[in-house]
Design an enzyme around this catalytic site. Structure first.
Site, short mmCIF file in Angstrom:
data_model
loop_
_atom_site.label_atom_id
_atom_site.label_comp_id
_atom_site.label_asym_id
_atom_site.label_seq_id
_atom_site.Cartn_x
_atom_site.Cartn_y
_atom_site.Cartn_z
N GLY A 168 -4.70 8.64 16.34
CA GLY A 168 -4.09 9.43 15.14
C GLY A 168 -3.01 9.28 15.05
O GLY A 168 -1.99 9.32 14.13
N ALA A 169 -2.23 9.05 16.11
CA ALA A 169 -0.93 8.79 16.45
C ALA A 169 -0.55 7.49 15.35
O ALA A 169 -0.24 6.90 15.96
CB ALA A 169 -0.59 8.56 17.66
N ASP A 170 0.21 7.78 13.91
CA ASP A 170 0.47 7.06 13.23
C ASP A 170 2.15 7.55 12.72
O ASP A 170 1.98 7.69 11.76
CB ASP A 170 -0.17 6.67 12.61
N SER A 174 -2.85 2.16 17.90
CA SER A 174 -2.48 1.67 16.59
C SER A 174 -1.97 2.87 15.68
O SER A 174 -2.37 3.85 15.18
CB SER A 174 -4.38 1.48 16.06
N GLN A 208 -11.69 9.27 9.60
CA GLN A 208 -11.41 8.40 10.49
C GLN A 208 -12.64 8.31 10.89
O GLN A 208 -13.27 6.68 12.15
CB GLN A 208 -10.36 7.61 10.45
N LYS A 212 0.75 -1.31 -0.15
CA LYS A 212 0.13 -0.10 -0.18
C LYS A 212 0.82 1.62 0.13
O LYS A 212 1.74 1.35 0.62
CB LYS A 212 -0.87 0.12 1.25
N1 LIG Z 1 -3.77 3.90 13.10
C1 LIG Z 1 -4.16 3.77 11.66
O1 LIG Z 1 -4.10 3.14 10.87
C2 LIG Z 1 -4.26 5.26 10.97
C3 LIG Z 1 -5.22 4.97 9.83
C4 LIG Z 1 -5.68 5.99 8.58
C5 LIG Z 1 -5.11 7.53 9.42
N2 LIG Z 1 -4.57 6.87 11.18
C6 LIG Z 1 -4.64 8.77 11.54
O2 LIG Z 1 -5.69 9.16 11.72
C7 LIG Z 1 -5.95 10.92 12.48
C8 LIG Z 1 -6.98 11.70 11.27
O3 LIG Z 1 -7.59 11.37 9.54
P1 LIG Z 1 -8.62 11.60 9.65
O4 LIG Z 1 -8.50 10.80 8.01
O5 LIG Z 1 -10.01 11.26 9.67
O6 LIG Z 1 -8.29 13.14 9.30
P2 LIG Z 1 -8.99 14.25 9.02
O7 LIG Z 1 -8.31 15.31 8.52
O8 LIG Z 1 -10.45 13.50 8.10
O9 LIG Z 1 -9.48 14.27 10.75
C9 LIG Z 1 -8.65 14.90 11.80
C10 LIG Z 1 -10.78 15.98 12.62
O10 LIG Z 1 -9.80 15.56 13.50
C11 LIG Z 1 -9.95 16.77 14.21
N3 LIG Z 1 -9.08 17.67 14.97
C12 LIG Z 1 -7.54 17.63 15.17
N4 LIG Z 1 -7.38 18.42 16.03
C13 LIG Z 1 -7.97 18.00 17.05
C14 LIG Z 1 -8.72 18.00 18.13
N5 LIG Z 1 -7.48 18.66 19.35
N6 LIG Z 1 -8.96 17.84 19.40
C15 LIG Z 1 -10.79 16.87 18.95
N7 LIG Z 1 -10.64 16.57 17.16
C16 LIG Z 1 -9.50 17.82 16.25
C17 LIG Z 1 -10.29 17.53 12.87
O11 LIG Z 1 -11.52 19.07 13.06
C18 LIG Z 1 -10.80 16.60 11.89
O12 LIG Z 1 -11.47 17.35 12.26
C19 LIG Z 1 -4.47 11.26 10.86
O13 LIG Z 1 -3.28 11.88 12.40
C20 LIG Z 1 -4.07 10.41 10.69
O14 LIG Z 1 -3.13 10.25 10.00
C21 LIG Z 1 -4.12 6.44 11.40
#
Ligand SMILES: NC(=O)c1ccc[n+]([C@@H]2O[C@H](COP(=O)([O-])OP(=O)(O)OC[C@H]3O[C@@H](n4cnc5c(N)ncnc54)[C@H](O)[C@@H]3O)[C@@H](O)[C@H]2O)c1
Length: 319
Positions: free
Chosen positions: A215-217, A288, A136, A65
């Site tokens: 979120g932390a990745d 995760s 997500q 991927k």
């Molecule tokens: N672990 C995994 O497998 C995995 C997979 C995909 C994405 N992620 C990570 O997940 C996170 C979110 O991805 P996404 O695609 O949903 O992004 P996104 O940009 O669609 O959404 C992120 C949301 O978080 C909100 N946000 C920012 N700071 C905040 C805070 N302090 N408190 C509450 N909300 C807050 C934003 O307003 C936004 O709505 C990213 O860091 C991404 O790298 C992890």
């Protein structure tokens, strides 16, 4: 044999959350039986975001991927995370399929968290807290709704429009906007933000909570105050990735957490090699980072499903 090209809309028609949960859980079982191969993902860090290459093999399939994380993208009308998978025949190397994996990534991330909740949350967990209402968050809710009888879903995001959009998207679920503290005070909490400093304070986390820290990745990202991790039973998806890019990466770099503080991998808990939660009071955290076997296992399932679908011959093939 031509290579099957699966677009985003083809994939949407093939994705079913309960099947994705099944495929991901099977991948973790295959991992516990040492039937998979997966080097840690490698990163390319650019000015506005990063890319990750995530190769893996699972029984019957191999692939990679290629995925980005660009947190400013939503303001440009693009998703933060977009992905493509190349799926190969492991016996010949032949490229079986090229797939749009953006939606698959969101599904497998939600599925993995819900599986972690199934093994680590208190039995009968009824409330779900979501911190971060972006892409997500949708699949966190869908996957948990498959496995839990949710009586309340509390969502916090400083971007109110994101919360409203999420609530309107799921009229069938009991979702309400909440304060950050209210969202945290749930049986299961999913943090899905791009935060680079802790969002969740230790004092808000109730005894017995299960947290999926999603979120932390990448290096430097964190969502939980380190004392949450210190007091919790911490389960990771992959030790190498978690220590360098997961929720524990910043506390490890600062000497506040060590690799020995990790309780188990999710594969060890699913397979029964390590125990899950100890008591009703235990705080559990699933760290995760997102691992490539999740992606390739779902791609394997989607490819087989596409081949068996009545629309197979109308799909696009590339020579
Ligand atoms: N672990 C995994 O497998 C995995 C997979 C995909 C994405 N992620 C990570 O997940 C996170 C979110 O991805 P996404 O695609 O949903 O992004 P996104 O940009 O669609 O959404 C992120 C949301 O978080 C909100 N946000 C920012 N700071 C905040 C805070 N302090 N408190 C509450 N909300 C807050 C934003 O307003 C936004 O709505 C990213 O860091 C991404 O790298 C992890």
């Amino acid at each position: 044999m031509p290579t099957l090209f699966l677009s985003g809309s083809n994939i949407k028609g093939l994705l079913d959350m309960s099947e994705v949960i099944g495929a991901v859980e099977e991948a973790f079982r295959e991992s516990s039986r040492e039937e998979v191969q997966m080097p840690a993902k490698s990163y390319l860090t650019l000015e506005r975001g990063d890319f990750r290459a995530m190769p893996a093999s699972v029984p019957g399939a191999a692939g990679v991927k290629w995925v980005n994380v660009h947190p400013r993208n939503p303001s440009l009308g693009l998703p933060t995370v977009m992905a493509t998978i190349i799926l190969n025949d492991p016996l010949t190397g032949y490229p079986l399929s090229i797939m749009d994996a953006t939606e698959m990534t969101a599904y497998r991330t939600g599925a993995t968290a819900a599986i972690a909740s199934k093994y680590l949350a208190r039995p009968g967990a009824q409330t779900l807290g979501i911190v971060g209402a972006g892409r997500q968050a949708y699949t966190q809710i869908m996957a948990h709704a498959e496995l839990f009888d949710l009586k309340a879903i509390r969502v916090f995001d400083p971007a109110k429009a994101a919360v409203t959009k999420l609530i309107e998207h799921f009229p069938q679920y009991p979702i309400k906007e909440a304060s950050l503290e209210e969202a945290v005070a749930s049986d299961i909490l999913c943090t899905v933000t791009p935060a680079r400093s802790p969002v969740v304070r230790r004092e808000w986390v109730l005894p017995g909570t299960h947290i999926n820290a999603i979120g932390a990745d990448a290096a430097g990202k964190e969502e939980l105050e380190p004392p949450v991790l210190k007091e919790a039973m911490v389960v990771v998806d992959d030790i190498r990735q978690a220590t360098t890019s997961g929720e524990i990466n910043v506390p490890i770099a600062g000497g506040l957490f060590t690799i020995d503080d990790i309780h188990a991998t999710l594969a060890e808990v699913i397979s029964g090699q390590r125990p899950g939660r100890e008591s009703e009071e235990t705080i559990t955290v699933f760290d995760s980072t997102g691992i490539a076997i999740e992606d390739i296992a779902v791609a394997r399932m989607i490819y087989e499903k596409a081949k068996g679908s009545p629309d197979y011959l109308s799909l696009k093939f590339v020579e």
